[in-house]
Design an enzyme around this catalytic site. Structure first.
Site, PDB file in Angstrom:
ATOM      1  N   LYS A  36       0.838  -1.208   0.000  1.00 30.82           N
ATOM      2  CA  LYS A  36       0.000   0.000   0.000  1.00 30.82           C
ATOM      3  C   LYS A  36       0.874   1.260   0.000  1.00 30.82           C
ATOM      4  O   LYS A  36       0.642   2.183  -0.784  1.00 30.82           O
ATOM      5  CB  LYS A  36      -0.931  -0.036   1.225  1.00 30.82           C
ATOM      6  CG  LYS A  36      -1.912   1.115   1.324  1.00 30.82           C
ATOM      7  CD  LYS A  36      -3.165   0.705   2.084  1.00 30.82           C
ATOM      8  CE  LYS A  36      -2.952   0.604   3.585  1.00 30.82           C
ATOM      9  NZ  LYS A  36      -2.767   1.899   4.261  1.00 30.82           N
ATOM     10  N   SER A  37       1.864   1.293   0.869  1.00 30.59           N
ATOM     11  CA  SER A  37       2.728   2.489   0.950  1.00 30.59           C
ATOM     12  C   SER A  37       3.415   2.754  -0.387  1.00 30.59           C
ATOM     13  O   SER A  37       3.490   3.894  -0.857  1.00 30.59           O
ATOM     14  CB  SER A  37       3.809   2.285   2.015  1.00 30.59           C
ATOM     15  OG  SER A  37       3.239   2.196   3.280  1.00 30.59           O
ATOM     16  N   GLY A 109      -5.336   7.608   5.487  1.00 30.79           N
ATOM     17  CA  GLY A 109      -4.455   8.577   6.141  1.00 30.79           C
ATOM     18  C   GLY A 109      -3.208   8.847   5.314  1.00 30.79           C
ATOM     19  O   GLY A 109      -2.716   9.981   5.266  1.00 30.79           O
ATOM     20  N   ARG A 137      -8.930  11.781  12.603  1.00 30.16           N
ATOM     21  CA  ARG A 137      -7.482  11.582  12.786  1.00 30.16           C
ATOM     22  C   ARG A 137      -6.718  12.910  12.769  1.00 30.16           C
ATOM     23  O   ARG A 137      -7.088  13.840  12.052  1.00 30.16           O
ATOM     24  CB  ARG A 137      -6.962  10.622  11.706  1.00 30.16           C
ATOM     25  CG  ARG A 137      -7.607   9.261  11.844  1.00 30.16           C
ATOM     26  CD  ARG A 137      -7.083   8.269  10.857  1.00 30.16           C
ATOM     27  NE  ARG A 137      -5.692   7.927  11.115  1.00 30.16           N
ATOM     28  CZ  ARG A 137      -4.965   7.141  10.339  1.00 30.16           C
ATOM     29  NH1 ARG A 137      -5.505   6.623   9.243  1.00 30.16           N
ATOM     30  NH2 ARG A 137      -3.715   6.879  10.637  1.00 30.16           N
ATOM     31  N   SER A 182       7.015   9.051  12.339  1.00 25.47           N
ATOM     32  CA  SER A 182       5.965   8.944  11.328  1.00 25.47           C
ATOM     33  C   SER A 182       6.523   9.106   9.926  1.00 25.47           C
ATOM     34  O   SER A 182       7.021  10.178   9.553  1.00 25.47           O
ATOM     35  CB  SER A 182       4.880  10.004  11.569  1.00 25.47           C
ATOM     36  OG  SER A 182       4.033  10.079  10.434  1.00 25.47           O
ATOM     37  N   GLN A 184       4.676   9.148   7.369  1.00 26.54           N
ATOM     38  CA  GLN A 184       3.761  10.042   6.639  1.00 26.54           C
ATOM     39  C   GLN A 184       4.190  11.499   6.803  1.00 26.54           C
ATOM     40  O   GLN A 184       4.184  12.269   5.835  1.00 26.54           O
ATOM     41  CB  GLN A 184       2.335   9.848   7.141  1.00 26.54           C
ATOM     42  CG  GLN A 184       1.775   8.474   6.789  1.00 26.54           C
ATOM     43  CD  GLN A 184       0.396   8.223   7.357  1.00 26.54           C
ATOM     44  OE1 GLN A 184      -0.110   9.026   8.138  1.00 26.54           O
ATOM     45  NE2 GLN A 184      -0.205   7.108   6.990  1.00 26.54           N
ATOM     46  N   ASP A 336       1.963  -1.154  11.975  1.00 26.72           N
ATOM     47  CA  ASP A 336       0.651  -1.592  11.484  1.00 26.72           C
ATOM     48  C   ASP A 336       0.333  -3.038  11.875  1.00 26.72           C
ATOM     49  O   ASP A 336      -0.757  -3.536  11.582  1.00 26.72           O
ATOM     50  CB  ASP A 336       0.592  -1.479   9.949  1.00 26.72           C
ATOM     51  CG  ASP A 336       0.581  -0.024   9.501  1.00 26.72           C
ATOM     52  OD1 ASP A 336       0.186   0.844  10.312  1.00 26.72           O
ATOM     53  OD2 ASP A 336       0.979   0.241   8.358  1.00 26.72           O
ATOM     54  N   LYS A 363      -4.674   5.553  14.816  1.00 27.20           N
ATOM     55  CA  LYS A 363      -4.691   4.901  13.496  1.00 27.20           C
ATOM     56  C   LYS A 363      -6.128   4.915  12.963  1.00 27.20           C
ATOM     57  O   LYS A 363      -6.942   5.702  13.419  1.00 27.20           O
ATOM     58  CB  LYS A 363      -4.128   3.487  13.617  1.00 27.20           C
ATOM     59  CG  LYS A 363      -2.629   3.460  13.933  1.00 27.20           C
ATOM     60  CD  LYS A 363      -1.832   4.015  12.767  1.00 27.20           C
ATOM     61  CE  LYS A 363      -0.350   4.069  13.056  1.00 27.20           C
ATOM     62  NZ  LYS A 363       0.386   4.781  11.994  1.00 27.20           N
ATOM     63  N   ARG A 411      -7.575  -3.486   9.538  1.00 29.45           N
ATOM     64  CA  ARG A 411      -6.669  -4.432  10.214  1.00 29.45           C
ATOM     65  C   ARG A 411      -7.306  -5.057  11.452  1.00 29.45           C
ATOM     66  O   ARG A 411      -6.957  -6.178  11.839  1.00 29.45           O
ATOM     67  CB  ARG A 411      -5.350  -3.748  10.557  1.00 29.45           C
ATOM     68  CG  ARG A 411      -4.602  -3.248   9.315  1.00 29.45           C
ATOM     69  CD  ARG A 411      -3.151  -2.972   9.593  1.00 29.45           C
ATOM     70  NE  ARG A 411      -2.615  -1.924   8.733  1.00 29.45           N
ATOM     71  CZ  ARG A 411      -2.228  -2.091   7.469  1.00 29.45           C
ATOM     72  NH1 ARG A 411      -2.311  -3.267   6.906  1.00 29.45           N
ATOM     73  NH2 ARG A 411      -1.768  -1.070   6.767  1.00 29.45           N
TER      74      ARG A 411
END
Ligand code: S3P
Length: 465
Positions: A36-37, A109, A137, A182, A184, A336, A363, A411
């Site tokens: 996904k990332s 996110g 979030r 993080s 992100q 995760d 999350k 998840r």
């Protein structure tokens, strides 16, 4: 430590409820969807390169499709061919156009925070919104450094979506030390830095996933990673470099592979191989932890593809996992994977102690609370603290027999469906639909491997809630 788990009640049945019954052993070779990332980044960077980027094995999950749609809204041409390949015709760094409508981010996110960084470094204005999970979030973690770079924001209380960002006309290159581990936030600053004059530096005290750095290099951008003291790193990026279009073959997602891996591990006699999984050191903390617990997991056929290490993961079922203390410095590399680790811990002999987990509270759901509630409902003995979870495994499956609330968290849903494969009574989740955000074929694939997941409630097992 206090047990804070309360209010565990019957969850109402609905059409998205899915049941997991006792499994056969798992066996064979499977392939889980793309990372996904890496998929998000491949689309974004393709959109910043002038020319055609070709992506294979892109994760076609809802989160990534939101990124694709946003990049289209900002001027990239993106096609999905009958050959399965995604082609991105980019607009160049500095070339993003102002989107006509709101950017709908769904549950994602990663799309939101990375794209806020991209827009923050372009002279355009965009409004982001999302679902009931995403709008809760925290976005202040990206707003703060991007304001330092010259972007301005209008957001809901606490820096939440819906949020409008007016990107900087001339973004300032900054040096920014991440206050939380993080990837992100690191990526948002680096993406804004792509269009800044001079050198942007992000300092991280604990290494987080480095896919942004790896993939920028794959697109021909110079990114320098400097090792500082005590495991800290400085990532330097000089702005106004061109991204060269290229081919990206996305590896399978180690975070998705974690579900069949744990399913295999807890079902004695199983033997499963998951092919071509990314084993970037910043992502494999779960696998190290499971090996510490006594798991038989091998990384076979290790190789490097497009700057990322890959392996086929072979795992065998066992009845002898042991509880351990999970080292805190491993958290960023398994951030995760705590929900599925909890499932393994519930089956282990002895206590598994997980501390330093404050990030799990922000999350897709409050994962600490949702795991504690669900496991407690399934009969697992545990203690939850502000940022910790202690699971007292009994070396055998827990009772199960609960319908678990998933709070729009893929998840949480997948973890409890794996737990149901070993429990005395079936486990169900109230809403399996969020699984489509990251692992659209989860149920079919897990059933092919030997699990017994269905939307039909069996007459034999009626003891839910
Ligand atoms: C991600 C980073 C992590 C992770 C998320 C994907 C990324 O989030 O939890 O699923 O692709 O950069 P944080 O940066 O909030 O730790």
């Amino acid at each position: 430590m206090d047990v804070l788990v309360q209010n565990i009640g019957m969850v109402e049945f609905n059409k998205n409820q899915v049941f997991s019954y006792k499994a056969d052993t798992l066996s064979g070779h499977i392939k889980v969807p793309g990372d996904k990332s890496i998929s998000h980044r491949a689309l974004m960077f393709g959109a910043l390169a002038v020319g055609e980027t070709i992506i294979s094995n892109l994760l076609e999950g809802e989160d990534v499709l939101h990124t694709a749609e946003a990049m289209r809204q900002m001027g990239a041409k993106i096609t999905h061919g009958s050959d399965g390949l995604w082609r991105v015709f980019g607009v160049g760094v500095g070339g993003l156009k102002e989107p006509d409508g709101v950017l709908e981010m769904g549950n994602s996110g990663t799309s939101t925070r990375l794209l806020i960084g991209l827009v923050g470094g372009h002279p355009i204005t965009a409004t982001f919104t999302g679902d009931a999970s995403l709008t809760k979030r925290p976005m202040n973690r990206v707003i703060k450094p991007l304001e330092m770079m010259g972007a301005t924001f209008m957001a809901q209380d606490g820096g939440r979506l819906p949020l409008t960002v007016k990107g900087a006309d001339n973004p300032l290159a900054i040096e920014y030390t991440l206050p939380v581990a993080s990837a992100q936030v690191k990526s948002a600053v680096l993406l804004a830095g792509l269009n800044a004059r001079g050198q942007t530096t992000v300092i991280e005290k604990h290494a987080t996933r480095d896919h942004t750095e790896n993939m920028l290099r794959h697109f021909g951008v110079e990114v320098i990673t400097e090792d500082l003291n005590d495991g800290a790193k400085a990532i330097h990026l000089t702005g106004h470099q061109n991204l060269e279009p290229c081919a990206v073959d996305v590896p399978a997602d180690p975070s998705s592979a974690a579900f069949p891996v744990v399913a295999t591990l807890i079902n004695e006699g199983s033997d499963l191989t998951i092919s071509r999984v990314g084993i970037n050191p910043t992502r494999i903390g779960l696998y190290t932890t499971l090996k510490d617990m006594g798991a038989d997991i091998e990384f076979e056929n290790q190789r490097i593809e497009a700057g990322e290490p890959i392996a086929d993961i072979r795992v065998k079922g066992t009845s002898s996992l042991r509880g351990i203390n999970v080292p805190e410095d491993r958290i960023p590399s398994m951030i995760d994977e705590f929900p599925i680790l909890c499932v393994a811990a519930s089956m282990a002999n002895g206590t598994t102690k997980m501390t330093g987990l404050a990030e799990l509270r922000v999350k897709e759901s409050d994962r600490l609370l949702m795991m504690a509630k669900g496991l407690h409902a399934c009969g697992v003995d545990l203690e939850m603290g502000e940022d910790s979870l202690i699971i007292h495994g009994k070396g055998k499956p827990c009772k199960g027999g609960a319908c678990v609330e998933t709070a729009l968290d893929h998840r949480i849903a997948m973890s409890f469906l794996i737990l149901g494969s070993i429990t005395d009574e079936a486990v169900s989740v109230d809403d399996a639909s969020p699984i489509a955000t990251s692992f659209p074929n989860f149920i079919e694939l897990m059933n092919e491997a030997g699990l017994n997941i269905t939307s039909e409630q069996s007459d034999d097992i009626t003891n839910f809630g």
